[in-house]
Enzyme design. Structure first.
Site, PDB file in Angstrom:
ATOM      1  N   CYS A  46      -3.318   4.548   6.594  1.00 10.17           N
ATOM      2  CA  CYS A  46      -4.622   4.755   6.725  1.00 10.17           C
ATOM      3  C   CYS A  46      -5.201   4.986   7.990  1.00 10.17           C
ATOM      4  CB  CYS A  46      -5.456   3.913   5.839  1.00 10.17           C
ATOM      5  SG  CYS A  46      -4.915   3.793   4.001  1.00 10.17           S
ATOM      6  N   ASP A  72       1.507  -0.768  -1.384  1.00 17.74           N
ATOM      7  CA  ASP A  72       2.926  -0.583  -0.647  1.00 17.74           C
ATOM      8  C   ASP A  72       3.481  -1.710  -0.047  1.00 17.74           C
ATOM      9  OD1 ASP A  72       1.103  -1.200   1.315  1.00 17.74           O
ATOM     10  OD2 ASP A  72       1.575   0.724   2.474  1.00 17.74           O
ATOM     11  N   ARG A  73       3.000  -2.997  -0.328  1.00 19.82           N
ATOM     12  CA  ARG A  73       3.544  -4.093   0.131  1.00 19.82           C
ATOM     13  C   ARG A  73       4.020  -3.942   1.595  1.00 19.82           C
ATOM     14  NH1 ARG A  73       2.995  -6.275  -5.168  1.00 19.82           N
ATOM     15  NH2 ARG A  73       3.646  -4.530  -6.739  1.00 19.82           N
TER      16      ARG A  73
HETATM   17  N1  SAH Z   1      -0.461   0.376   4.402  1.00 20.22           N
HETATM   18  C1  SAH Z   1      -1.761   0.352   3.660  1.00 20.22           C
HETATM   19  C2  SAH Z   1      -2.286  -0.697   3.281  1.00 20.22           C
HETATM   20  C3  SAH Z   1      -2.920  -0.734   1.933  1.00 20.22           C
HETATM   21  S1  SAH Z   1      -3.746  -1.910   1.394  1.00 20.22           S
HETATM   22  C4  SAH Z   1      -2.494   1.059   4.817  1.00 20.22           C
HETATM   23  O1  SAH Z   1      -2.149   2.052   5.663  1.00 20.22           O
HETATM   24  O2  SAH Z   1      -3.996   0.787   4.825  1.00 20.22           O
HETATM   25  C5  SAH Z   1      -5.401  -1.198   0.409  1.00 20.22           C
HETATM   26  C6  SAH Z   1      -6.453  -1.023   1.426  1.00 20.22           C
HETATM   27  O3  SAH Z   1      -7.197  -2.083   1.416  1.00 20.22           O
HETATM   28  C7  SAH Z   1      -6.142  -0.362   2.458  1.00 20.22           C
HETATM   29  O4  SAH Z   1      -5.727   0.942   2.871  1.00 20.22           O
HETATM   30  C8  SAH Z   1      -7.742  -0.549   3.289  1.00 20.22           C
HETATM   31  O5  SAH Z   1      -8.567   0.155   3.290  1.00 20.22           O
HETATM   32  C9  SAH Z   1      -7.833  -1.912   2.727  1.00 20.22           C
HETATM   33  N2  SAH Z   1      -7.667  -2.982   3.425  1.00 20.22           N
HETATM   34  C10 SAH Z   1      -6.581  -4.123   3.204  1.00 20.22           C
HETATM   35  N3  SAH Z   1      -6.527  -5.108   4.223  1.00 20.22           N
HETATM   36  C11 SAH Z   1      -7.764  -4.782   4.896  1.00 20.22           C
HETATM   37  C12 SAH Z   1      -8.096  -5.518   6.218  1.00 20.22           C
HETATM   38  N4  SAH Z   1      -7.659  -6.524   6.698  1.00 20.22           N
HETATM   39  N5  SAH Z   1      -9.409  -4.856   6.791  1.00 20.22           N
HETATM   40  C13 SAH Z   1      -9.831  -3.744   6.263  1.00 20.22           C
HETATM   41  N6  SAH Z   1      -9.183  -3.204   5.314  1.00 20.22           N
HETATM   42  C14 SAH Z   1      -8.461  -3.551   4.534  1.00 20.22           C
END
Ligand code: SAH
Length: 258
Positions: free
Chosen positions: A199, A191-192
């Site tokens: 989540c 989703d950039r």
């Molecule tokens: N806006 C989205 C971002 C998706 S990134 C959200 O609400 O999460 C894809 C997935 O990678 C996330 O849903 C999360 O499960 C994981 N993720 C990305 N960065 C993370 C981080 N710094 N710590 C833990 N999980 C992460």
């Protein structure tokens, strides 16, 4: 060269140590993505699968939930639906809530158990070698070579809600370690950064724990809540299992800034 690679793979096969924690990729976000993002997500799923196959310390199985919309359509159309032949993966049309809901078994889209005969996946991953022809069944000690009925494999995936952790950059809790008796959910969305807290809010609404990778603690040049891709998060987890060292795991996956 091919022979060297095959030998290396064979050599690695004997040294595989399966880590018991379960990893779930929640594919319940199809309607929030553009077509381009769906395609990108599907590639990330292939990278994730491929990383687990290549690892010397793989997770025993990868579960993909809510495969029922545009991501399913995309996967069906790539490499002759090669996802169906991914070893040690399980695909549910239903959401991951079925992990702790006991009324009925989830409906499996496809489930692939390890096979001693070897399965070739036709999927080409850009910028990397195609997913290898698989000749080495993951030596988990508990998985057989026969295909289980969906109900049995579903039972294998049962988890009490207390042991489920939704990984999200938006959590205020830092992930300290991975535990073999826990289940970790990764949000299957590209989703950039359009949907902050997506989540995090979903997990809170279901009363399940959340945790973020300890990025700020170990990589001081990056923001604490840096958002990574699905496969980056998974590869960091794999690397941690291998090294038990977050700094090493994070450095291995996140390119250093010049
Ligand atoms: N806006 C989205 C971002 C998706 S990134 C959200 O609400 O999460 C894809 C997935 O990678 C996330 O849903 C999360 O499960 C994981 N993720 C990305 N960065 C993370 C981080 N710094 N710590 C833990 N999980 C992460």
């Amino acid at each position: 060269e091919n022979e060297a690679r095959r030998k290396r793979r064979k050599g690695d096969a004997g040294k595989k140590t399966v880590f018991g924690a379960r990893v779930v990729v929640d594919l319940g976000f199809d309607e929030l993505m553009s077509e381009k993002e769906i395609i990108s997500l599907s590639s990330q799923l292939a990278y994730t699968y491929s990383a687990n196959r290549r690892s010397s310390s793989p997770f025993s199985s990868l579960l993909f939930t809510s495969l029922n919309g545009r991501t399913l359509t995309r996967l069906e159309n790539v490499g002759d639906a090669s996802y169906k032949r991914w070893i040690n993966t399980e695909w549910w049309t239903e959401g991951y809530e079925k992990l702790w809901e006991t009324d009925s078994a989830p409906h499996a889209v496809a489930s692939q158990e390890p096979s001693a005969e070897g399965v070739s996946t036709g999927l080409q991953v850009t910028g990397e070698a195609p997913v290898q022809q698989i000749t080495d069944a993951v030596d988990s000690g508990e998985t057989g070579t026969s295909v289980e009925p969906a109900e049995l494999s579903a039972a294998r995936f049962k988890a009490s809600k207390e042991t489920v952790v939704y990984l999200t950059a938006d959590s205020s809790d830092e992930l300290l370690e991975l535990k073999e008796d826990e289940t970790y959910i990764i949000g299957g969305i590209v989703d950039r950064n359009r949907y902050k807290n997506l989540c995090f809010n979903k997990a809170n609404g279901q009363d399940i724990r959340t945790a973020r990778l300890p990025i700020g603690t170990y990589l001081s040049h990056l923001p604490t809540r840096k958002v990574l891709t699905v496969n980056q998060v998974f590869e960091i987890m794999l690397k941690w299992v291998e090294t038990r060292d977050w700094e090493e795991a994070l450095h291995a996956v996140i390119p250093k800034r010049k």
